[in-house]
Design a protein around this motif. Structure first.
Motif, PDB file in Angstrom:
ATOM      1  N   LYS A   1      -3.016   6.268 -10.588  1.00 40.48           N
ATOM      2  CA  LYS A   1      -1.987   7.141 -10.018  1.00 40.48           C
ATOM      3  C   LYS A   1      -2.629   8.349  -9.329  1.00 40.48           C
ATOM      4  CE  LYS A   1       2.560   8.769 -11.229  1.00 40.48           C
ATOM      5  NZ  LYS A   1       3.385   7.690 -10.727  1.00 40.48           N
TER       6      LYS A   1
ATOM      7  N   GLU B   1      -5.858   4.158   5.041  1.00 34.80           N
ATOM      8  CA  GLU B   1      -4.548   4.752   5.227  1.00 34.80           C
ATOM      9  C   GLU B   1      -4.205   5.011   6.682  1.00 34.80           C
ATOM     10  OE1 GLU B   1      -1.952   5.347   3.224  1.00 34.80           O
ATOM     11  OE2 GLU B   1      -3.019   4.382   1.625  1.00 34.80           O
TER      12      GLU B   1
ATOM     13  N   THR C   1       3.069   2.075  -6.552  1.00 36.37           N
ATOM     14  CA  THR C   1       1.748   1.666  -7.037  1.00 36.37           C
ATOM     15  C   THR C   1       0.906   1.324  -5.827  1.00 36.37           C
ATOM     16  OG1 THR C   1       2.445  -0.626  -7.226  1.00 36.37           O
ATOM     17  CG2 THR C   1       2.686   0.739  -9.172  1.00 36.37           C
ATOM     18  N   LYS C   2      -0.193   1.973  -5.674  1.00 38.63           N
ATOM     19  CA  LYS C   2      -1.068   1.774  -4.524  1.00 38.63           C
ATOM     20  C   LYS C   2      -1.863   0.485  -4.695  1.00 38.63           C
ATOM     21  CE  LYS C   2      -0.210   5.655  -2.370  1.00 38.63           C
ATOM     22  NZ  LYS C   2       0.271   5.706  -1.025  1.00 38.63           N
ATOM     23  N   LYS C   3      -1.522  -0.548  -3.921  1.00 40.30           N
ATOM     24  CA  LYS C   3      -2.224  -1.831  -3.985  1.00 40.30           C
ATOM     25  C   LYS C   3      -2.885  -2.092  -2.642  1.00 40.30           C
ATOM     26  CE  LYS C   3       0.614  -3.956  -7.491  1.00 40.30           C
ATOM     27  NZ  LYS C   3       1.309  -5.157  -7.926  1.00 40.30           N
ATOM     28  N   TYR C   4      -4.184  -2.303  -2.681  1.00 38.27           N
ATOM     29  CA  TYR C   4      -4.974  -2.573  -1.484  1.00 38.27           C
ATOM     30  C   TYR C   4      -5.524  -3.984  -1.572  1.00 38.27           C
ATOM     31  CZ  TYR C   4      -4.812   2.425  -0.588  1.00 38.27           C
ATOM     32  OH  TYR C   4      -4.392   3.695  -0.334  1.00 38.27           O
TER      33      TYR C   4
ATOM     34  N   THR D   1      -5.300  -2.485  -7.589  1.00 44.08           N
ATOM     35  CA  THR D   1      -4.335  -1.428  -7.878  1.00 44.08           C
ATOM     36  C   THR D   1      -5.099  -0.184  -8.294  1.00 44.08           C
ATOM     37  OG1 THR D   1      -2.778  -3.089  -8.661  1.00 44.08           O
ATOM     38  CG2 THR D   1      -2.318  -0.817  -9.260  1.00 44.08           C
TER      39      THR D   1
ATOM     40  N   THR E   1      -5.893   7.408  -3.376  1.00 45.01           N
ATOM     41  CA  THR E   1      -5.676   6.643  -2.147  1.00 45.01           C
ATOM     42  C   THR E   1      -7.029   6.415  -1.484  1.00 45.01           C
ATOM     43  OG1 THR E   1      -5.329   8.635  -0.829  1.00 45.01           O
ATOM     44  CG2 THR E   1      -3.374   7.565  -1.691  1.00 45.01           C
TER      45      THR E   1
ATOM     46  N   ARG F   1       0.821  -1.207   0.000  1.00 42.76           N
ATOM     47  CA  ARG F   1       0.000   0.000   0.000  1.00 42.76           C
ATOM     48  C   ARG F   1       0.856   1.259   0.000  1.00 42.76           C
ATOM     49  NH1 ARG F   1      -3.183  -0.420   4.902  1.00 42.76           N
ATOM     50  NH2 ARG F   1      -1.717   0.998   5.832  1.00 42.76           N
ATOM     51  N   GLU F   2       2.036   1.203   0.639  1.00 41.35           N
ATOM     52  CA  GLU F   2       2.890   2.382   0.741  1.00 41.35           C
ATOM     53  C   GLU F   2       3.807   2.565  -0.459  1.00 41.35           C
ATOM     54  OE1 GLU F   2       4.899   1.660   4.377  1.00 41.35           O
ATOM     55  OE2 GLU F   2       3.142   2.124   5.601  1.00 41.35           O
TER      56      GLU F   2
END
Length: 100
Positions: free
Chosen positions: A90, A98, A24-27, A87, A93, A20-21
């Motif tokens: 760009k 978070e 590429t923001k992956k949750y 994902t 969030t 996540r950090e």
């Protein structure tokens, strides 16, 4: 199926926190077994108001569990569950996750 029925809970662990950090923001989310990646992408978009770039779905196998108690030892397994790694586009969030 409604969006709040598709996503059960976020998966919060050290490995998912590092993903996540990253750039590429992956949750990661625990999702219903009968949902597909298109339903998951729509649910994330609707619930969190973000743009989804990609979604990978996998089934996590259950682990063996052993219990020793008054009634003797019990042998069994936890259940299988489905995990989705989403994902985001760009710059997006998910603020609800978070801070955790």
């Amino acid at each position: 199926m409604r969006a709040d029925q598709v996503i059960i809970e976020p998966v919060l662990s050290e490995k998912t926190n590092l993903a996540r950090e990253g750039e590429t923001k992956k949750y990661s989310f625990k999702v219903r077994m009968d949902s597909n990646k298109y339903q998951i992408m729509e649910a994330v978009k609707e619930l969190f108001g973000v743009e989804v770039a990609a979604c990978n779905v996998m089934i996590v196998k259950g682990k063996p569990k052993y219990s020793r108690g008054k009634g003797g030892s019990i042998l069994g397994n936890t259940g299988n569950w489905k995990k989705a790694v989403v994902t985001l586009a760009k710059g997006d969030t998910i603020q609800a996750i978070e801070g955790v």
